[in-house]
Design a protein around this motif. Structure first.
Motif: not given
Length: 318
Positions: A73-98
C-alpha cells in the motif's frame, strides 16, 4: 530433517509481477486532489493482484513459504496521507488469505530497518508502532493475523548497547499486545548478535528468526551454533510452524554483508549439517537477489547431494 523453503515478495519468474509498485509523496502532491485517492487505489489493487499471482505460482511450484511485500500500500503510514486501504480491497485480501489457508502456506512481513524500538526519539517509536499497526491491519484483512508473523531487527545501539536494549523493552510496551504476539526478532549483521537477540526474545516471549549469513558476519568467538540452536528452537515452542531461518550468501569477500544473486550451496551446507544433527525441521526464507529463481536453484543443488531427497518443489529431506 525436513526443510521447507520460501522467497521474498516478487516472483521473478512471472512477467511484470512486482507487488511493490509505489508512489512518492512528491508525486502524490502534484496530482489534482480528486486524482490522489483513485491513483493510490489503482496501485494498491495492482500490488494485491500481483500478490495473488505470486501465491498461485507458489502453489503450482509447491513453494510453502512466502513473504508479503511491505510496500503493498503506497503512502499507507504517511502522516499527511490518511486513506482507507482496507475497505475497497476486502475481497482481494480475503481471496489471498483463503488461498494461504487452503494450501497451508506460511506467510510473513518484514518491515524495513526504520521500524525499530531502540531509539530515544519519541517520534521514531511512534512511527514504529504505526508501521506495525499497518502490517497487522493487512494480515487482519487477510484473516492471517493469528498465524503470520511480522519480523523486525532489534535496532541501533547508538553508542550504548545496554541503554538501547533497556529502551527497546520500555518502548515495546507501546505496541498493542495482539500485534506483539505476531512479532519475531532477527539477529543482525552488525550490531546485535544471535546471543543478544535470543536474550531479548526470551525476556519478551518473542520467537526468534535466525539469519545464518548475519551470524557469520556478526558473532563472537564464544558463540557456538550447536549450543545456540536449542535456545533458538525453544523460542518457537507451542507455535504451529517450525523454527524459521533466513539463508543468503555473501556477494563477495569485500562485500560480505551484501546478498548474492543466488545462495551458494557450499556456504549454507555446513549450517544445515549442524541443524541435521538436532533432527529439528526448519522453515527457510531465501534472501537472495534472484528470489524464487535462487530458491529453486538452491533446492536443486542441495538435492544433488548424497543422501538428500527432494520431496516437493520447495521441500527437502536433508
Amino acid at each position: 530433517m525436513i526443510i521447507r523453503f520460501g522467497y521474498v515478495a516478487h516472483a521473478l519468474s512471472l512477467w511484470e509481477a512486482t507487488p511493490a509498485k509505489t508512489m512518492t509523496f512528491s508525486r502524490y502532491k502534484k496530482l489534482k486532489e480528486e486524482e490522489r485517492i483513485p491513483e493510490l487505489q489503482r496501485i494498491t489493487r495492482l500490488n494485491l493482484q500481483h500478490t495473488l499471482r505470486a501465491i498461485h505460482y507458489n502453489i503450482a511450484h509447491e513453494i510453502p513459504l512466502y513473504r508479503f511485500s511491505s510496500a503493498l500500500v503506497p503512502l499507507a503510514t504517511h502522516k499527511e496521507v490518511e486513506w482507507d486501504y482496507i475497505t475497497p480491497f476486502k475481497e482481494l485480501y480475503a481471496e489471498i488469505g483463503k488461498l494461504v489457508k487452503k494450501h497451508q502456506l506460511r506467510t510473513s512481513f518484514h518491515p524495513n530497518q526504520f521500524t525499530l524500538f531502540t531509539s530515544d526519539k519519541t517520534h521514531v517509536t511512534e512511527n514504529a508502532v504505526k508501521d506495525m499497526e499497518y502490517h497487522y491491519a493487512l494480515l487482519k484483512a487477510m484473516g492471517l493475523h493469528h498465524e503470520s508473523h511480522i519480523n523486525l531487527h532489534i535496532g541501533g545501539a547508538y553508542g550504548d548497547k545496554e541503554a538501547a536494549l533497556e529502551r527497546f523493552h520500555e518502548n515495546l510496551k507501546q505496541l498493542p499486545n495482539p500485534i506483539k504476539k505476531q512479532m519475531t526478532l532477527e539477529n543482525d549483521d552488525k550490531t546485535y548478535t544471535t546471543t543478544e537477540t535470543l536474550e531479548v526474545c526470551e525476556k519478551e516471549g518473542i520467537p526468534m528468526v535466525f539469519d545464518y549469513h548475519h551470524y557469520m558476519a556478526n558473532h563472537t568467538a564464544e558463540e557456538d551454533l550447536a549450543e545456540l540452536l536449542p535456545r533458538f528452537y525453544e523460542t518457537w515452542a507451542g507455535y504451529r510452524f517450525p523454527p524459521k531461518v533466513h539463508l543468503s550468501s555473501p556477494k563477495s569477500e569485500e562485500a560480505y554483508r551484501s546478498h548474492a544473486d543466488h545462495v551458494d550451496e557450499t556456504f549454507v551446507t555446513p549450517f544445515l549439517k549442524v541443524v541435521k544433527q538436532t533432527e529439528q525441521p526448519i522453515d527457510v526464507m531465501i534472501e537472495a537477489k534472484e528470489k524464487d529463481r535462487a530458491l529453486l536453484k538452491l533446492v536443486e543443488d542441495l538435492a544433488a547431494q548424497r543422501g538428500v531427497k527432494r520431496l516437493k518443489g520447495g521441500e527437502l529431506d536433508f
